[in-house]
Design a protein around this motif. Structure first.
Motif, PDB file in Angstrom:
ATOM      1  N   LEU A  95      33.950  43.663  46.669  1.00  0.00           N
ATOM      2  CA  LEU A  95      33.196  42.462  46.306  1.00  0.00           C
ATOM      3  C   LEU A  95      33.011  42.436  44.804  1.00  0.00           C
ATOM      4  O   LEU A  95      32.380  43.321  44.226  1.00  0.00           O
ATOM      5  N   ARG A  96      33.570  41.444  44.169  1.00  0.00           N
ATOM      6  CA  ARG A  96      33.436  41.273  42.728  1.00  0.00           C
ATOM      7  C   ARG A  96      32.099  40.625  42.405  1.00  0.00           C
ATOM      8  O   ARG A  96      31.590  39.811  43.177  1.00  0.00           O
ATOM      9  N   ARG A  97      31.563  40.960  41.250  1.00  0.00           N
ATOM     10  CA  ARG A  97      30.346  40.288  40.799  1.00  0.00           C
ATOM     11  C   ARG A  97      30.675  38.910  40.239  1.00  0.00           C
ATOM     12  O   ARG A  97      29.878  37.978  40.370  1.00  0.00           O
ATOM     13  N   HIS A  98      31.842  38.773  39.603  1.00  0.00           N
ATOM     14  CA  HIS A  98      32.213  37.522  38.961  1.00  0.00           C
ATOM     15  C   HIS A  98      33.560  37.030  39.474  1.00  0.00           C
ATOM     16  O   HIS A  98      34.512  37.808  39.561  1.00  0.00           O
ATOM     17  N   CYS A  99      33.638  35.744  39.775  1.00  0.00           N
ATOM     18  CA  CYS A  99      34.893  35.137  40.223  1.00  0.00           C
ATOM     19  C   CYS A  99      35.903  35.153  39.084  1.00  0.00           C
ATOM     20  O   CYS A  99      35.570  34.923  37.922  1.00  0.00           O
ATOM     21  N   CYS A 100      37.167  35.387  39.430  1.00  0.00           N
ATOM     22  CA  CYS A 100      38.225  35.423  38.418  1.00  0.00           C
ATOM     23  C   CYS A 100      38.748  34.029  38.071  1.00  0.00           C
ATOM     24  O   CYS A 100      39.615  33.887  37.205  1.00  0.00           O
ATOM     25  N   LEU A 101      38.261  32.991  38.766  1.00  0.00           N
ATOM     26  CA  LEU A 101      38.609  31.585  38.515  1.00  0.00           C
ATOM     27  C   LEU A 101      39.997  31.207  39.045  1.00  0.00           C
ATOM     28  O   LEU A 101      40.457  30.087  38.790  1.00  0.00           O
ATOM     29  N   HIS A 102      40.630  32.097  39.795  1.00  0.00           N
ATOM     30  CA  HIS A 102      41.986  31.806  40.281  1.00  0.00           C
ATOM     31  C   HIS A 102      42.043  30.520  41.094  1.00  0.00           C
ATOM     32  O   HIS A 102      43.041  29.781  41.038  1.00  0.00           O
ATOM     33  N   TYR A 103      40.981  30.229  41.844  1.00  0.00           N
ATOM     34  CA  TYR A 103      40.996  29.048  42.704  1.00  0.00           C
ATOM     35  C   TYR A 103      41.201  27.765  41.897  1.00  0.00           C
ATOM     36  O   TYR A 103      41.695  26.760  42.430  1.00  0.00           O
ATOM     37  N   GLN A 104      40.856  27.777  40.615  1.00  0.00           N
ATOM     38  CA  GLN A 104      41.012  26.582  39.791  1.00  0.00           C
ATOM     39  C   GLN A 104      42.479  26.287  39.460  1.00  0.00           C
ATOM     40  O   GLN A 104      42.803  25.198  38.994  1.00  0.00           O
ATOM     41  N   ALA A 106      33.984  34.263  29.397  1.00  0.00           N
ATOM     42  CA  ALA A 106      33.166  35.444  29.157  1.00  0.00           C
ATOM     43  C   ALA A 106      33.995  36.705  29.344  1.00  0.00           C
ATOM     44  O   ALA A 106      34.748  36.822  30.312  1.00  0.00           O
ATOM     45  N   PRO A 107      33.858  37.685  28.427  1.00  0.00           N
ATOM     46  CA  PRO A 107      34.596  38.944  28.586  1.00  0.00           C
ATOM     47  C   PRO A 107      34.325  39.647  29.905  1.00  0.00           C
ATOM     48  O   PRO A 107      35.194  40.357  30.414  1.00  0.00           O
ATOM     49  N   LYS A 108      33.139  39.424  30.506  1.00  0.00           N
ATOM     50  CA  LYS A 108      32.834  40.111  31.768  1.00  0.00           C
ATOM     51  C   LYS A 108      33.819  39.720  32.865  1.00  0.00           C
ATOM     52  O   LYS A 108      34.082  40.523  33.776  1.00  0.00           O
ATOM     53  N   ILE A 109      34.387  38.517  32.813  1.00  0.00           N
ATOM     54  CA  ILE A 109      35.384  38.126  33.803  1.00  0.00           C
ATOM     55  C   ILE A 109      36.652  38.955  33.637  1.00  0.00           C
ATOM     56  O   ILE A 109      37.251  39.418  34.604  1.00  0.00           O
ATOM     57  N   LEU A 110      37.054  39.176  32.388  1.00  0.00           N
ATOM     58  CA  LEU A 110      38.252  39.967  32.121  1.00  0.00           C
ATOM     59  C   LEU A 110      38.041  41.422  32.520  1.00  0.00           C
ATOM     60  O   LEU A 110      38.946  42.050  33.090  1.00  0.00           O
ATOM     61  N   TRP A 111      36.865  41.954  32.239  1.00  0.00           N
ATOM     62  CA  TRP A 111      36.587  43.337  32.633  1.00  0.00           C
ATOM     63  C   TRP A 111      36.517  43.467  34.155  1.00  0.00           C
ATOM     64  O   TRP A 111      36.940  44.483  34.725  1.00  0.00           O
ATOM     65  N   ALA A 112      35.995  42.438  34.820  1.00  0.00           N
ATOM     66  CA  ALA A 112      35.998  42.464  36.286  1.00  0.00           C
ATOM     67  C   ALA A 112      37.424  42.442  36.826  1.00  0.00           C
ATOM     68  O   ALA A 112      37.732  43.102  37.828  1.00  0.00           O
ATOM     69  N   LEU A 118      31.163  49.071  33.821  1.00  0.00           N
ATOM     70  CA  LEU A 118      32.342  48.603  34.545  1.00  0.00           C
ATOM     71  C   LEU A 118      32.209  48.737  36.056  1.00  0.00           C
ATOM     72  O   LEU A 118      32.585  47.828  36.803  1.00  0.00           O
ATOM     73  N   ARG A 119      31.696  49.860  36.526  1.00  0.00           N
ATOM     74  CA  ARG A 119      31.627  50.045  37.974  1.00  0.00           C
ATOM     75  C   ARG A 119      30.717  49.016  38.623  1.00  0.00           C
ATOM     76  O   ARG A 119      30.873  48.684  39.796  1.00  0.00           O
ATOM     77  N   GLY A 120      29.774  48.475  37.881  1.00  0.00           N
ATOM     78  CA  GLY A 120      28.900  47.459  38.452  1.00  0.00           C
ATOM     79  C   GLY A 120      29.569  46.121  38.680  1.00  0.00           C
ATOM     80  O   GLY A 120      28.975  45.216  39.281  1.00  0.00           O
ATOM     81  N   LEU A 121      30.822  45.976  38.235  1.00  0.00           N
ATOM     82  CA  LEU A 121      31.510  44.693  38.366  1.00  0.00           C
ATOM     83  C   LEU A 121      32.207  44.525  39.711  1.00  0.00           C
ATOM     84  O   LEU A 121      32.632  43.427  40.049  1.00  0.00           O
ATOM     85  N   GLN A 122      32.331  45.606  40.484  1.00  0.00           N
ATOM     86  CA  GLN A 122      32.927  45.512  41.817  1.00  0.00           C
ATOM     87  C   GLN A 122      32.426  46.674  42.665  1.00  0.00           C
ATOM     88  O   GLN A 122      32.324  47.797  42.187  1.00  0.00           O
ATOM     89  N   ARG A 123      32.128  46.376  43.931  1.00  0.00           N
ATOM     90  CA  ARG A 123      31.685  47.412  44.857  1.00  0.00           C
ATOM     91  C   ARG A 123      32.274  47.129  46.236  1.00  0.00           C
ATOM     92  O   ARG A 123      32.699  46.013  46.531  1.00  0.00           O
ATOM     93  N   MET A 124      32.299  48.154  47.063  1.00  0.00           N
ATOM     94  CA  MET A 124      32.797  48.005  48.421  1.00  0.00           C
ATOM     95  C   MET A 124      31.649  47.596  49.344  1.00  0.00           C
ATOM     96  O   MET A 124      30.530  48.097  49.221  1.00  0.00           O
TER      97      MET A 124
END
Length: 220
Positions: A173-182, A106-112, A153-159
Motif C-alpha cells: 500500500l503506497r502512501r501517495h498515488c503515482c498518478l498513472h491513472y491520469q 512533489a518529490p515524495k511521489i518520486l520517492w514513493a 522512505l520506508r514510510g512511503l509503502q507498507r504491506m
C-alpha cells in the motif's frame, strides 16, 4: 533530461505533466534499480551511475535498457551499504530534484515510486529474502531518510492484508498515488486504471476492491 521528457510526453498528448514525469521515473527506476540490485547481490559488482560507464538506451524518450561501457566495479559485501547510500543520495536525489522541477510534482511521489520498485525487485528476485545478502539489503531501506531528513522512505509503502486473500494474501500500500491513472482517458461508468497498491483503490468499498483485484489478476 528535459529533451527526453519532452519526447516521452508526446506519447501522452494533453495529459497532466506531473503524471507523465512520474511515469517516466517509474520506467527508469524499473530498469536501473533491479539492475543495480542484481549486480550487487549476485555478482559482487556495482554499476557506476556517476561516470560515463552507464548509458541509458531509450526509444523516443522512454527508458528501455542500461548499457555498460566497462566492467562492473568490484564491491565487497562490506561495501554494500555505502553503495546504496551513494545510489540514493548522489544519483536518485539530484535526479528527482530535476524531475520534480520539470513535472511540477512533489518529490515524495518520486520517492514513493522508488520504494515501490525497490520492493518489487526483491519480490521478483527473492520473495522470501532467503538468499545471502538479500534480507540485509531489503532491510537497509528501513533507516533511510531523504529531503534533509524530512522524508522516511520506508514510510512511503507498507504491506497490508488483502481484501481478496484467495488471489493475493497481502498487498503493498503506497502512501501517495503515482498518478498513472491520469495517463488513461477516463471512461464513464468504468473504474480508473489503478494499480493494486494505489491508495485510491484501498479507499474504495471492500467489494469494489475485491472485484477490481480479480480483474487485474485475471487480465494478467
Amino acid at each position: 533530461m528535459r529533451p527526453l521528457l519532452s519526447r516521452f510526453a508526446l506519447q501522452y498528448p494533453g495529459v497532466n505533466r506531473a503524471a507523465v514525469v512520474s511515469q517516466w521515473s517509474m520506467n527508469y527506476l524499473s530498469i536501473a534499480l533491479p539492475a543495480a540490485l542484481a549486480c550487487v547481490l549476485t555478482r559482487d559488482g556495482s554499476i557506476d551511475f556517476w561516470g560515463e560507464e552507464a548509458v541509458l538506451f531509450h526509444a523516443d524518450g522512454e527508458p528501455m535498457a542500461l548499457g555498460l561501457n566497462a566492467r562492473l566495479m568490484p564491491l565487497s559485501p562490506q561495501g554494500r551499504a555505502d553503495y546504496w547510500n551513494r545510489l540514493i543520495h548522489e544519483h536518485l536525489a539530484p535526479l528527482f530534484v530535476a524531475l520534480a522541477a520539470a513535472g511540477g510534482l512533489a518529490p515524495k511521489i518520486l520517492w514513493a515510486n522508488m520504494v515501490a520498485i525497490w520492493d518489487g525487485a526483491f519480490a521478483r528476485m527473492d520473495p522470501e529474502l532467503s538468499r545471502p545478502g538479500f534480507a540485509e539489503a531489503h532491510q537497509w531501506l528501513e533507516q533511510v531518510t531523504v529531503n534533509d531528513g524530512r522524508l522516511r522512505l520506508r514510510g512511503l509503502q507498507r504491506m497490508v492484508e488483502s481484501p481478496a486473500p484467495l488471489i493475493c494474501p497481502r498487498l503493498p500500500l503506497r502512501r501517495h498515488c503515482c498518478l498513472h491513472y491520469q495517463l488513461h482517458e477516463a471512461v464513464e461508468g468504468q473504474m480508473p486504471v489503478l494499480c493494486e497498491s494505489c491508495p485510491k483503490l484501498h479507499r474504495l468499498p471492500v467489494e469494489v476492491q475485491v472485484s477490481y483485484l480479480h480483474s487485474i489478476y485475471q487480465d494478467g
